[in-house]
Design a protein around this motif. Structure first.
Motif, mmCIF file in Angstrom:
data_model
loop_
_atom_site.group_PDB
_atom_site.id
_atom_site.type_symbol
_atom_site.label_atom_id
_atom_site.label_comp_id
_atom_site.label_asym_id
_atom_site.label_seq_id
_atom_site.Cartn_x
_atom_site.Cartn_y
_atom_site.Cartn_z
ATOM 1 N N UNK A 1 -8.863 -2.353 -29.579
ATOM 2 C CA UNK A 1 -9.273 -1.279 -28.686
ATOM 3 C C UNK A 1 -8.728 -1.412 -27.265
ATOM 4 N N UNK A 2 -8.855 -2.583 -26.652
ATOM 5 C CA UNK A 2 -8.391 -2.748 -25.275
ATOM 6 C C UNK A 2 -6.882 -2.560 -25.172
ATOM 7 N N UNK A 3 -6.153 -3.072 -26.162
ATOM 8 C CA UNK A 3 -4.700 -2.907 -26.193
ATOM 9 C C UNK A 3 -4.333 -1.440 -26.348
ATOM 10 N N UNK A 4 -5.070 -0.736 -27.202
ATOM 11 C CA UNK A 4 -4.832 0.684 -27.423
ATOM 12 C C UNK A 4 -5.057 1.481 -26.138
ATOM 13 N N UNK B 1 -14.529 7.011 -34.844
ATOM 14 C CA UNK B 1 -15.182 7.951 -33.935
ATOM 15 C C UNK B 1 -15.430 7.295 -32.594
ATOM 16 N N UNK B 2 -15.927 6.079 -32.629
ATOM 17 C CA UNK B 2 -16.199 5.365 -31.378
ATOM 18 C C UNK B 2 -14.903 5.052 -30.633
ATOM 19 N N UNK B 3 -13.854 4.703 -31.366
ATOM 20 C CA UNK B 3 -12.563 4.375 -30.733
ATOM 21 C C UNK B 3 -11.987 5.594 -30.010
ATOM 22 N N UNK B 4 -12.053 6.751 -30.652
ATOM 23 C CA UNK B 4 -11.543 7.965 -30.016
ATOM 24 C C UNK B 4 -12.368 8.297 -28.776
ATOM 25 N N UNK B 5 -13.663 8.124 -28.857
ATOM 26 C CA UNK B 5 -14.518 8.415 -27.702
ATOM 27 C C UNK B 5 -14.160 7.524 -26.519
ATOM 28 N N UNK B 6 -13.886 6.266 -26.804
ATOM 29 C CA UNK B 6 -13.556 5.338 -25.719
ATOM 30 C C UNK B 6 -12.191 5.679 -25.105
#
Length: 395
Positions: free
Chosen positions: A150-153, A180-185
């Motif tokens: 996630x942080x790298x993305x 879903x959570x990844x897109x929100x972040x």
């Protein structure tokens, strides 16, 4: 028989092997190598055209055999300007074994090469032969967001924002709830003004989402205000696509794994998607994508072609985009890919979320020299490292 004639058809396979640091991931696999399967169609005047067979780089050895044993004899001695006649001949003579998939991709590559010949012979760019340009600049989206971390993305996506991109695409599809959570972040990090797409790629995973999962994901993603949700179901689930498009506010996009105007007819007429994504190297060639675009336009439907292989694919689809009023944006692959960049006669010029393209280059605007063929000599072996199979898509 006088005049311009086709004299030979070659299949040319190219590869670029990633270093360990250059590899990138999608849900379902890690990419180890980029391949491109090109065709070169020669004429009796010593000119040739280049096309690309987008067989997804998985069966490159087979493409040459199929062309030599089945398609080559249909083209030798023919006038390359007779695009409709030759397309119909190749299509009809393959109907009993190749209505979709590999055969159509081969026909696509051969048809693209014909347009390259025609443009070079007339000393005109292909877009001039397709009705002329409707735009001098093309809005692009950075097709990226491959990282599963996630942080790298988020860091990657913020980097594209700093480069002036106004639209970005990220990959999802491995974990519905986590996606879903990844897109929100990512949305929170980018802010509300950036157009964001999410590509679920359900034609590329071993265990695709069912309709209920896709609907839950889509509803979970609605607060993120996506520009589109891409391939949330397998490509043959037209019923599911139609239901999903009707039940979510997010525009649904699909079509990179659909073939010919006949396949797109159901997607479009049933309004199973909001945005069609044909690819000239997959869907039947340049003229076939123009026809698909026209059908979509009659339904007030937008088009955003899929583009993700070599420079030949990039330019074949670019000529369609600049000559099609309902093409809204162009996919701009941001992974490392010399097979894309070094096959262009002149590079595209990117600035502030748009590209300008070379004007006036005859044909497609691609090059294939002996030096490039040697530099990117085909490398047999695995190009993808598949992730461990899982069917746990509960959400």
């Amino acid at each position: 028989m006088g005049g311009l004639q086709i004299t030979n058809v070659e299949t040319i396979r190219l590869s670029y092997r990633y270093s360990e640091e250059e590899r990138w991931q999608c849900p379902g696999w890690t990419t180890l190598q980029r391949n491109a399967t090109l065709v070169r169609v020669w004429t009796n005047q010593g000119t040739y055209g280049i096309g690309e067979v987008s067989e997804d780089s998985c069966i490159p050895q087979s493409v040459g055999s199929i062309i030599d044993e089945h398609f080559k004899s249909m083209l030798i001695g023919e006038d390359p300007f007779q695009v409709e006649k030759l397309w119909r001949k190749m299509f009809v003579r393959s109907l009993h074994w190749g209505r979709k998939g590999g055969a159509i991709k081969i026909i696509s590559g051969l048809e693209i090469a014909l347009w390259d010949i025609i443009g070079k012979t007339l000393n005109r760019p292909v877009y001039d032969l397709l009705g002329g340009v409707v735009r001098d600049r093309i809005r692009v989206y950075a097709s990226a967001g491959m990282s599963n971390e996630e942080n790298e993305l988020i860091e990657e996506m913020q980097g594209y924002k700093e480069q002036g991109y106004t639209a970005l695409k990220m990959r999802i599809g491995s974990d519905p709830r986590g996606d879903v959570e990844k897109v929100r972040r990512v949305r929170d990090a980018l802010g509300a003004k950036m157009d964001l797409m999410a590509d679920a790629g359900m034609s590329y995973v071993d265990a695709a989402w069912d309709f209920n999962t896709a609907l839950r994901v889509a509803r979970g993603l609605e607060p993120a205000g996506l520009f589109w949700l891409e391939e949330p179901l397998i490509n043959d689930d037209i019923d599911g696509y139609a239901r999903l498009a009707a039940e979510t506010d997010i525009p649904i996009a699909a079509g990179e794994n659909e073939y010919t105007k006949y396949g797109f007819k159901d997607l479009i007429s049933r309004r199973a998607v909001d945005i069609v994504q044909p690819d000239a190297t997959r869907s039947g060639g340049i003229m076939e994508v123009k026809k698909i675009a026209a059908i979509a336009d009659a339904f007030q439907m937008r088009m955003a072609p899929h583009i993700f292989t070599s420079g030949v694919s990039l330019m074949a689809n670019l000529h369609v985009i600049v000559s099609s009023p309902n093409a809204i944006i162009m996919e701009y692959d941001r992974t490392i890919n010399p097979l894309r960049d070094e096959l262009l006669v002149e590079p595209l010029a990117y600035r502030d979320g748009v590209v300008t393209y070379p004007k006036g280059i005859p044909g497609l605007g691609v090059q294939l020299t002996d030096e490039l063929i040697e530099k990117f000599k085909f490398i047999p072996g695995e190009i993808l490292q598949k992730a461990e199979f899982t069917c746990d898509h509960a959400y």
